[in-house]
Scaffold this motif. Structure first.
Motif, PDB file in Angstrom:
ATOM      1  N   LYS A  24       0.850  -1.195   0.000  1.00  0.00           N
ATOM      2  CA  LYS A  24       0.000   0.000   0.000  1.00  0.00           C
ATOM      3  C   LYS A  24       0.888   1.249   0.000  1.00  0.00           C
ATOM      4  N   VAL A  25       0.611   2.170  -0.903  1.00  0.00           N
ATOM      5  CA  VAL A  25       1.337   3.439  -0.970  1.00  0.00           C
ATOM      6  C   VAL A  25       0.376   4.537  -0.522  1.00  0.00           C
ATOM      7  N   THR A  26       0.767   5.235   0.524  1.00  0.00           N
ATOM      8  CA  THR A  26      -0.085   6.261   1.103  1.00  0.00           C
ATOM      9  C   THR A  26       0.639   7.593   1.122  1.00  0.00           C
ATOM     10  N   ARG A  27       0.007   8.606   0.556  1.00  0.00           N
ATOM     11  CA  ARG A  27       0.573   9.955   0.634  1.00  0.00           C
ATOM     12  C   ARG A  27       0.074  10.604   1.911  1.00  0.00           C
ATOM     13  N   ASP A  28       1.027  11.058   2.716  1.00  0.00           N
ATOM     14  CA  ASP A  28       0.718  11.702   3.992  1.00  0.00           C
ATOM     15  C   ASP A  28       1.781  12.770   4.205  1.00  0.00           C
ATOM     16  N   GLN A  29       1.729  13.810   3.393  1.00  0.00           N
ATOM     17  CA  GLN A  29       2.780  14.811   3.383  1.00  0.00           C
ATOM     18  C   GLN A  29       2.778  15.644   4.654  1.00  0.00           C
ATOM     19  N   ASN A  30       3.975  15.767   5.232  1.00  0.00           N
ATOM     20  CA  ASN A  30       4.180  16.565   6.425  1.00  0.00           C
ATOM     21  C   ASN A  30       5.644  16.976   6.437  1.00  0.00           C
ATOM     22  N   GLY A  31       5.925  18.218   6.165  1.00  0.00           N
ATOM     23  CA  GLY A  31       7.312  18.668   6.090  1.00  0.00           C
ATOM     24  C   GLY A  31       8.010  18.045   4.895  1.00  0.00           C
ATOM     25  N   HIS A  32       9.132  17.366   5.143  1.00  0.00           N
ATOM     26  CA  HIS A  32       9.887  16.725   4.064  1.00  0.00           C
ATOM     27  C   HIS A  32       9.382  15.329   3.760  1.00  0.00           C
ATOM     28  N   ARG A  33       8.454  14.833   4.551  1.00  0.00           N
ATOM     29  CA  ARG A  33       7.897  13.501   4.333  1.00  0.00           C
ATOM     30  C   ARG A  33       6.830  13.564   3.233  1.00  0.00           C
ATOM     31  N   TRP A  34       6.918  12.643   2.258  1.00  0.00           N
ATOM     32  CA  TRP A  34       5.898  12.544   1.214  1.00  0.00           C
ATOM     33  C   TRP A  34       4.812  11.559   1.618  1.00  0.00           C
ATOM     34  N   GLY A  35       5.209  10.452   2.208  1.00  0.00           N
ATOM     35  CA  GLY A  35       4.240   9.435   2.601  1.00  0.00           C
ATOM     36  C   GLY A  35       4.919   8.153   3.014  1.00  0.00           C
ATOM     37  N   PHE A  36       4.205   7.027   2.804  1.00  0.00           N
ATOM     38  CA  PHE A  36       4.695   5.734   3.260  1.00  0.00           C
ATOM     39  C   PHE A  36       4.397   4.647   2.237  1.00  0.00           C
ATOM     40  N   VAL A  37       5.228   3.601   2.268  1.00  0.00           N
ATOM     41  CA  VAL A  37       4.923   2.333   1.614  1.00  0.00           C
ATOM     42  C   VAL A  37       4.671   1.380   2.771  1.00  0.00           C
ATOM     43  N   ILE A  38       3.510   0.724   2.765  1.00  0.00           N
ATOM     44  CA  ILE A  38       3.096  -0.082   3.910  1.00  0.00           C
ATOM     45  C   ILE A  38       2.884  -1.532   3.490  1.00  0.00           C
ATOM     46  N   CYS A  39       3.434  -2.451   4.283  1.00  0.00           N
ATOM     47  CA  CYS A  39       3.178  -3.877   4.124  1.00  0.00           C
ATOM     48  C   CYS A  39       2.057  -4.217   5.095  1.00  0.00           C
ATOM     49  N   CYS A  40       0.873  -4.490   4.573  1.00  0.00           N
ATOM     50  CA  CYS A  40      -0.293  -4.756   5.423  1.00  0.00           C
ATOM     51  C   CYS A  40      -0.173  -6.079   6.167  1.00  0.00           C
ATOM     52  N   SER A  41       0.568  -7.042   5.602  1.00  0.00           N
ATOM     53  CA  SER A  41       0.699  -8.352   6.235  1.00  0.00           C
ATOM     54  C   SER A  41       1.485  -8.304   7.543  1.00  0.00           C
ATOM     55  N   CYS A  42       2.618  -7.616   7.527  1.00  0.00           N
ATOM     56  CA  CYS A  42       3.462  -7.582   8.736  1.00  0.00           C
ATOM     57  C   CYS A  42       3.429  -6.218   9.423  1.00  0.00           C
ATOM     58  N   ASN A  43       2.653  -5.281   8.884  1.00  0.00           N
ATOM     59  CA  ASN A  43       2.451  -3.968   9.489  1.00  0.00           C
ATOM     60  C   ASN A  43       3.738  -3.137   9.600  1.00  0.00           C
ATOM     61  N   ARG A  44       4.640  -3.321   8.650  1.00  0.00           N
ATOM     62  CA  ARG A  44       5.856  -2.498   8.584  1.00  0.00           C
ATOM     63  C   ARG A  44       5.652  -1.414   7.548  1.00  0.00           C
ATOM     64  N   GLU A  45       6.398  -0.328   7.710  1.00  0.00           N
ATOM     65  CA  GLU A  45       6.271   0.773   6.746  1.00  0.00           C
ATOM     66  C   GLU A  45       7.630   1.352   6.410  1.00  0.00           C
ATOM     67  N   LYS A  46       7.726   1.907   5.219  1.00  0.00           N
ATOM     68  CA  LYS A  46       8.927   2.589   4.726  1.00  0.00           C
ATOM     69  C   LYS A  46       8.551   4.040   4.486  1.00  0.00           C
ATOM     70  N   LEU A  47       9.231   4.928   5.162  1.00  0.00           N
ATOM     71  CA  LEU A  47       9.018   6.355   4.990  1.00  0.00           C
ATOM     72  C   LEU A  47       9.546   6.780   3.625  1.00  0.00           C
ATOM     73  N   VAL A  48       8.808   7.631   2.921  1.00  0.00           N
ATOM     74  CA  VAL A  48       9.222   8.143   1.616  1.00  0.00           C
ATOM     75  C   VAL A  48       9.364   9.659   1.735  1.00  0.00           C
ATOM     76  N   TRP A  49      10.549  10.147   1.409  1.00  0.00           N
ATOM     77  CA  TRP A  49      10.821  11.588   1.494  1.00  0.00           C
ATOM     78  C   TRP A  49      10.393  12.302   0.221  1.00  0.00           C
ATOM     79  N   SER A  50       9.952  13.534   0.349  1.00  0.00           N
ATOM     80  CA  SER A  50       9.562  14.310  -0.831  1.00  0.00           C
ATOM     81  C   SER A  50      10.769  14.954  -1.495  1.00  0.00           C
TER      82      SER A  50
END
Length: 73
Positions: A24-50
């Motif tokens: 799952k790719v979710t845009r949740d922009q806040n400052g330099h953060r663009w959003g996240f890539v989320i693995c729904c199975s294990c509930n881990r996420e990767k922060l994506v910078w803008s």
């Protein structure tokens, strides 16, 4: 927020590959953060910078996360 696309082409391509792999790719922009890539199975996420220092390196990190989590079950 302008659209859901990432402004860097390399990163946008990596985000599309992550979505095709079932993450799952979710845009949740806040400052330099663009959003996240989320693995729904294990509930881990990767922060994506803008505005990463290196768009190519950020894309490789997203691809690495995608490879590690595309087989989660």
């Amino acid at each position: 927020m302008k659209g859901n696309r990432h402004p860097k082409a390399d990163i946008e391509a990596a985000l599309k590959r992550a979505e095709r792999a079932g993450l799952k790719v979710t845009r949740d922009q806040n400052g330099h953060r663009w959003g996240f890539v989320i693995c729904c199975s294990c509930n881990r996420e990767k922060l994506v910078w803008s505005t990463p220092a290196s768009a190519g390196m950020e894309a490789r990190r997203i691809d690495e996360f995608t490879r590690k989590h595309s087989n989660c079950a």
